[in-house]
Design a protein around this motif. Structure first.
Motif, PDB file in Angstrom:
ATOM      1  N   ALA A  36       0.866  -1.176   0.000  1.00 36.88           N
ATOM      2  CA  ALA A  36       0.000   0.000   0.000  1.00 36.88           C
ATOM      3  C   ALA A  36       0.906   1.230   0.000  1.00 36.88           C
ATOM      4  CB  ALA A  36      -0.895   0.001   1.230  1.00 36.88           C
ATOM      5  N   ILE A  37       0.655   2.138  -0.936  1.00 34.14           N
ATOM      6  CA  ILE A  37       1.443   3.374  -0.997  1.00 34.14           C
ATOM      7  C   ILE A  37       0.789   4.444  -0.131  1.00 34.14           C
ATOM      8  CG2 ILE A  37       2.330   5.183  -2.516  1.00 34.14           C
ATOM      9  CD1 ILE A  37       2.366   3.127  -4.747  1.00 34.14           C
ATOM     10  N   TYR A  38      -0.515   4.616  -0.294  1.00 34.95           N
ATOM     11  CA  TYR A  38      -1.249   5.592   0.510  1.00 34.95           C
ATOM     12  C   TYR A  38      -2.737   5.357   0.356  1.00 34.95           C
ATOM     13  CZ  TYR A  38      -1.734   8.025  -3.976  1.00 34.95           C
ATOM     14  OH  TYR A  38      -2.000   8.335  -5.293  1.00 34.95           O
ATOM     15  N   ASP A  39      -3.491   5.857   1.309  1.00 36.16           N
ATOM     16  CA  ASP A  39      -4.948   5.892   1.234  1.00 36.16           C
ATOM     17  C   ASP A  39      -5.331   7.331   0.933  1.00 36.16           C
ATOM     18  OD1 ASP A  39      -6.356   3.433   3.492  1.00 36.16           O
ATOM     19  OD2 ASP A  39      -4.648   3.285   2.172  1.00 36.16           O
ATOM     20  N   ASN A  40      -6.049   7.535  -0.165  1.00 37.61           N
ATOM     21  CA  ASN A  40      -6.464   8.877  -0.548  1.00 37.61           C
ATOM     22  C   ASN A  40      -7.760   9.277   0.146  1.00 37.61           C
ATOM     23  OD1 ASN A  40      -6.078  11.272  -1.942  1.00 37.61           O
ATOM     24  ND2 ASN A  40      -7.265  10.592  -3.699  1.00 37.61           N
ATOM     25  N   ARG A  69      -7.437   3.356  -2.034  1.00 40.91           N
ATOM     26  CA  ARG A  69      -6.067   2.977  -1.659  1.00 40.91           C
ATOM     27  C   ARG A  69      -5.263   2.687  -2.925  1.00 40.91           C
ATOM     28  NH1 ARG A  69      -5.625  -1.434   2.728  1.00 40.91           N
ATOM     29  NH2 ARG A  69      -6.127   0.411   3.964  1.00 40.91           N
ATOM     30  N   CYS A  78       0.562   1.055 -10.828  1.00 45.56           N
ATOM     31  CA  CYS A  78      -0.150   0.817  -9.576  1.00 45.56           C
ATOM     32  C   CYS A  78      -1.575   0.353  -9.853  1.00 45.56           C
ATOM     33  CB  CYS A  78      -0.190   2.095  -8.747  1.00 45.56           C
ATOM     34  SG  CYS A  78       1.412   2.608  -8.139  1.00 45.56           S
ATOM     35  N   GLU A  80      -5.232   1.159  -8.241  1.00 43.07           N
ATOM     36  CA  GLU A  80      -5.958   2.036  -7.336  1.00 43.07           C
ATOM     37  C   GLU A  80      -7.285   1.358  -6.999  1.00 43.07           C
ATOM     38  OE1 GLU A  80      -6.977   6.759  -6.884  1.00 43.07           O
ATOM     39  OE2 GLU A  80      -6.730   5.935  -8.899  1.00 43.07           O
TER      40      GLU A  80
END
Length: 153
Positions: A36-40, A69, A78, A80
């Motif tokens: 996981a890179i980030y949760d928007n 995410r 990636c 999403e």
């Protein structure tokens, strides 16, 4: 092959709407080593909804994005993940003959190790490994198709 330089450099991400992000993310982590890179958008945020979001993102009236995410698999594009709440939407398993995203593919150093991880994570593989067909054929070039039934992705 001679490629021409264009303004578009590569695919950044592919968006997939899933029934539940934590389940989908866990599958991608276990099957493909995704991170996981980030949760928007997180569940405690106000959902992305309403006429402006519907016009900007093109989703159905009354829908809401409740979790987003970004996941990375290796050095590629990636994935999403979108978790949405949609009134009256009943999930059916998608198969390759359906219109829409048919599949995504990964490169692997060892197809049998990846096969085992995919199955252990909850995926169901079809026949294979199979030798690549046509112009993609060659020593060591193999493929397998798998299904994610039951709402994983």
């Amino acid at each position: 092959m001679n490629y021409q330089k264009t303004e578009v450099r590569a695919i950044d991400n592919i968006g997939i709407t899933v029934p539940e992000i934590e389940t989908a993310a866990k599958f991608l982590e276990e099957a493909f080593g995704a991170t996981a890179i980030y949760d928007n958008v997180i569940p405690s945020d106000p959902p992305q909804s309403g006429a402006e979001a519907e016009a900007t993102l093109g989703f159905a009236k009354g829908s809401a994005i409740v979790h987003m995410r970004m996941m990375r698999i290796g050095d590629g594009a990636c994935i999403e993940l979108f978790e949405m709440k949609v009134q009256g939407n009943v999930k059916k398993d998608i198969i390759p003959s359906d219109i829409g995203l048919q599949h995504f593919a990964v490169y692997t150093e060892d197809i049998m190790v990846t096969k085992d991880k995919f199955e252990k994570a909850g995926g169901r593989l079809l026949k294979g490994p199979n030798e690549m067909l046509g112009r993609e054929g060659g020593e060591g070039n193999q493929f397998m198709y798998g299904l994610l039934l039951g709402g994983l992705l």
